[in-house]
Design a protein around this motif. Structure first.
Motif, PDB file in Angstrom:
ATOM      1  N   THR A 124      -6.877  -6.761  -8.480  1.00  0.00           N
ATOM      2  CA  THR A 124      -7.067  -6.228  -7.139  1.00  0.00           C
ATOM      3  C   THR A 124      -8.392  -6.694  -6.544  1.00  0.00           C
ATOM      4  O   THR A 124      -8.481  -7.024  -5.355  1.00  0.00           O
ATOM      5  CB  THR A 124      -7.024  -4.688  -7.163  1.00  0.00           C
ATOM      6  OG1 THR A 124      -5.747  -4.263  -7.636  1.00  0.00           O
ATOM      7  CG2 THR A 124      -7.259  -4.106  -5.788  1.00  0.00           C
ATOM      8  N   GLN A 125      -9.440  -6.732  -7.383  1.00  0.00           N
ATOM      9  CA  GLN A 125     -10.741  -7.175  -6.892  1.00  0.00           C
ATOM     10  C   GLN A 125     -10.729  -8.652  -6.529  1.00  0.00           C
ATOM     11  O   GLN A 125     -11.388  -9.067  -5.569  1.00  0.00           O
ATOM     12  CB  GLN A 125     -11.827  -6.906  -7.936  1.00  0.00           C
ATOM     13  CG  GLN A 125     -13.232  -7.220  -7.458  1.00  0.00           C
ATOM     14  CD  GLN A 125     -13.595  -6.435  -6.206  1.00  0.00           C
ATOM     15  OE1 GLN A 125     -13.456  -5.222  -6.171  1.00  0.00           O
ATOM     16  NE2 GLN A 125     -14.043  -7.133  -5.170  1.00  0.00           N
ATOM     17  N   MET A 163     -12.118  -3.343 -11.663  1.00  0.00           N
ATOM     18  CA  MET A 163     -12.627  -3.824 -10.377  1.00  0.00           C
ATOM     19  C   MET A 163     -14.119  -4.091 -10.449  1.00  0.00           C
ATOM     20  O   MET A 163     -14.616  -5.094  -9.920  1.00  0.00           O
ATOM     21  CB  MET A 163     -12.315  -2.801  -9.287  1.00  0.00           C
ATOM     22  CG  MET A 163     -10.836  -2.577  -9.044  1.00  0.00           C
ATOM     23  SD  MET A 163     -10.483  -1.275  -7.837  1.00  0.00           S
ATOM     24  CE  MET A 163     -11.042  -2.073  -6.334  1.00  0.00           C
ATOM     25  N   GLY A 199      -5.009  -4.646 -13.837  1.00  0.00           N
ATOM     26  CA  GLY A 199      -4.601  -4.507 -12.443  1.00  0.00           C
ATOM     27  C   GLY A 199      -5.796  -4.341 -11.515  1.00  0.00           C
ATOM     28  O   GLY A 199      -5.830  -4.916 -10.422  1.00  0.00           O
ATOM     29  N   VAL A 251      -3.381  -9.536  -7.255  1.00  0.00           N
ATOM     30  CA  VAL A 251      -2.963  -8.189  -6.865  1.00  0.00           C
ATOM     31  C   VAL A 251      -1.567  -7.865  -7.400  1.00  0.00           C
ATOM     32  O   VAL A 251      -1.229  -6.695  -7.592  1.00  0.00           O
ATOM     33  CB  VAL A 251      -3.008  -8.043  -5.324  1.00  0.00           C
ATOM     34  CG1 VAL A 251      -1.758  -8.614  -4.659  1.00  0.00           C
ATOM     35  CG2 VAL A 251      -3.205  -6.581  -4.921  1.00  0.00           C
ATOM     36  N   GLU A 286      -8.957   1.439 -14.239  1.00  0.00           N
ATOM     37  CA  GLU A 286      -8.688   0.590 -13.078  1.00  0.00           C
ATOM     38  C   GLU A 286      -9.978   0.297 -12.311  1.00  0.00           C
ATOM     39  O   GLU A 286     -10.260  -0.851 -11.933  1.00  0.00           O
ATOM     40  CB  GLU A 286      -7.680   1.262 -12.150  1.00  0.00           C
ATOM     41  CG  GLU A 286      -7.323   0.432 -10.928  1.00  0.00           C
ATOM     42  CD  GLU A 286      -6.425   1.167  -9.959  1.00  0.00           C
ATOM     43  OE1 GLU A 286      -5.831   0.515  -9.073  1.00  0.00           O
ATOM     44  OE2 GLU A 286      -6.319   2.406 -10.062  1.00  0.00           O
ATOM     45  N   GLN A 336       2.092   1.594  -3.615  1.00  0.00           N
ATOM     46  CA  GLN A 336       1.026   1.994  -4.535  1.00  0.00           C
ATOM     47  C   GLN A 336       0.593   3.437  -4.291  1.00  0.00           C
ATOM     48  O   GLN A 336       0.391   4.208  -5.236  1.00  0.00           O
ATOM     49  CB  GLN A 336      -0.171   1.061  -4.409  1.00  0.00           C
ATOM     50  CG  GLN A 336      -1.247   1.341  -5.457  1.00  0.00           C
ATOM     51  CD  GLN A 336      -2.344   0.316  -5.436  1.00  0.00           C
ATOM     52  OE1 GLN A 336      -2.395  -0.566  -4.582  1.00  0.00           O
ATOM     53  NE2 GLN A 336      -3.254   0.411  -6.400  1.00  0.00           N
ATOM     54  N   ASN A 374       0.823  -1.211   0.000  1.00  0.00           N
ATOM     55  CA  ASN A 374       0.000   0.000   0.000  1.00  0.00           C
ATOM     56  C   ASN A 374       0.857   1.261   0.000  1.00  0.00           C
ATOM     57  O   ASN A 374       0.492   2.268  -0.615  1.00  0.00           O
ATOM     58  CB  ASN A 374      -0.942   0.004   1.207  1.00  0.00           C
ATOM     59  CG  ASN A 374      -2.092  -0.964   1.037  1.00  0.00           C
ATOM     60  OD1 ASN A 374      -2.460  -1.337  -0.072  1.00  0.00           O
ATOM     61  ND2 ASN A 374      -2.679  -1.381   2.151  1.00  0.00           N
ATOM     62  N   ILE A 378      -0.959  -5.339 -10.390  1.00  0.00           N
ATOM     63  CA  ILE A 378      -0.808  -3.887 -10.261  1.00  0.00           C
ATOM     64  C   ILE A 378       0.606  -3.455 -10.648  1.00  0.00           C
ATOM     65  O   ILE A 378       0.838  -2.306 -11.052  1.00  0.00           O
ATOM     66  CB  ILE A 378      -1.124  -3.454  -8.810  1.00  0.00           C
ATOM     67  CG1 ILE A 378      -2.634  -3.511  -8.566  1.00  0.00           C
ATOM     68  CG2 ILE A 378      -0.616  -2.055  -8.510  1.00  0.00           C
ATOM     69  CD1 ILE A 378      -3.422  -2.477  -9.341  1.00  0.00           C
TER      70      ILE A 378
END
Length: 416
Positions: A323-324, A270, A319, A293, A266, A236, A233, A296
């Motif tokens: 992530t989802q 998701m 990405g 993930v 993005e 990112q 995190n 990304i």
């Protein structure tokens, strides 16, 4: 709604339906909040510094209160905790509205009210995480989370648009009033959720914090992923949120408009994946999740190698979809593997560990972007992101975590 109930078994659960309606309204209202508050602060003092102070107070109070929020959500009825937070946030929004209209709002008053909002969300988030397993059967947990993710991802688009239109048409004061009333409606709908009273807690809050910590550190897969996301995190937030717009503004092949398309792609990724996961069952939760993930890293690398709108938009879509996959897999893992009586406390440790380094990441990458070449910085960030995400799969407890009652063969399977 009847057709939806036939297609999605989770909506046959009456309690979940009311919770879903409440959270949908609350989510749209919550996505309006940053826009309405931002323009409200800028009306008082047209300064990015003042807005930064208000937002920092909100985030800082959120981090400070998370652990206590988890304890309270495990001690008291979670529905009541969420309702109280919604009512408090409604009061904050309406107070901001009145203060702006009356002319006595200041940056200091907005900072204090923003801190209250951040504190309230620190109590509502763990309560929400712990409430869902009480509303639906275990076999419907993934579907429930995917449905909520669909609403959340959709609100990412709709909320800011509605907030901006309201501010532009009726001003930030009345926009804040509309936002506040959305929290009141959400609280009223949540009252229709009927659950048995939780068991009375005889232990102190400090003891419960220790119990939550013990549950947290006893699961290798849990603390490994939280530790990894403390770093992921930070990377990112720093590379994508801080350096990304700088690259876009100074690159004719991308530009500010192109960056908007990339960020939107993005979110679309998701949103699309949340629909897919309503029907596709994830079996190997963290293997699929961390592989997803890690995608990304692709747009991060492209920001350094080839920052061009079309290519970046495709990479961001991929990405976002990955992530989802992680988001749903992680939520299901938490709800299946952690006992309900401690789930809110464990979730608060998860959130704290995952969020705490974000401010460090934004500050560090902002400094680095001013002192080193941006291209190697982004390439390094992308490589580090992929290495950390995929490196977690070297831990047997991570890559071997399956759905409860699932056989280990196959990763994904379509639900009937």
């Amino acid at each position: 709604m009847s057709n939806l109930r036939e297609a999605l078994p989770v909506l046959r659960e009456k309690n979940f339906r009311w919770f879903f309606l409440s959270r949908s309204i609350n989510t749209v209202g919550g996505m309006m909040t940053p826009v309405t508050i931002a323009f409200a602060v800028l009306k008082i003092d047209n300064s990015a510094g003042s807005l930064g102070i208000v937002l920092a107070a909100e985030m800082g109070m959120n981090v400070l209160c998370l652990l206590f929020g988890g304890v309270i959500a495990d001690r008291l009825p979670r529905r009541m905790v969420m309702q109280t937070c919604y009512l408090l946030m409604a009061a904050v929004q309406l107070t901001m509205c009145v203060s702006l209209w009356a002319g006595w709002a200041t940056v200091l008053s907005m900072t204090l009210l923003g801190a209250v909002t951040g504190g309230a969300s620190a109590f509502s988030m763990p309560a929400q995480q712990g409430l869902i397993p009480q509303l639906v059967a275990r076999e419907h947990l993934q579907q429930a989370d995917s449905l909520m993710s669909f609403v959340r991802n959709g609100a990412t688009f709709i909320g800011p648009v509605i907030g901006t239109l309201l501010v532009a048409s009726i001003g930030p004061e009345l926009a804040l009033a509309v936002d506040g009333f959305s929290f009141l409606v959400a609280a009223a709908l949540l009252a229709r959720v009927v659950l048995p009273a939780p068991a009375r807690q005889a232990t102190s809050m400090l003891t419960q914090l220790r119990e939550g910590w013990s549950e947290f550190v006893s699961r290798t897969w849990l603390w490994v992923i939280v530790l990894a996301f403390g770093l992921l995190n930070a990377i990112q937030a720093g590379a994508w949120v801080v350096v990304g717009p700088v690259i876009a503004k100074n690159n004719p092949d991308l530009g500010i408009r192109g960056w908007g398309i990339v960020v939107g792609s993005e979110a679309v990724g998701m949103l699309v994946m949340s629909v897919v996961l309503l029907r596709v069952r994830i079996h190997r939760l963290l293997l699929n999740g961390m592989a997803g993930v890690s995608l990304i890293a692709i747009p991060l690398l492209l920001l350094g190698i080839h920052p061009q709108t079309a290519v970046l938009a495709i990479a961001a879509f991929v990405g976002g979809a990955g992530t989802q996959v992680f988001g749903t897999a992680w939520t299901v893992a938490m709800m299946e593997q952690i006992p309900s009586k401690v789930l809110s406390r464990v979730s608060s440790y998860d959130m704290l560990g995952s969020f705490i380094a974000i401010p460090i990441g934004t500050l560090l990458f902002g400094w680095l972007a001013s002192h080193v070449q941006v291209r190697p910085l982004m390439i390094t960030a992308g490589c580090c992101y992929a290495a950390i995400a995929l490196g977690t799969l070297l831990v047997p407890a991570v890559r071997g975590l399956n759905r409860m009652a699932d056989e280990p063969q196959g990763d994904l399977q379509t639900t009937p």
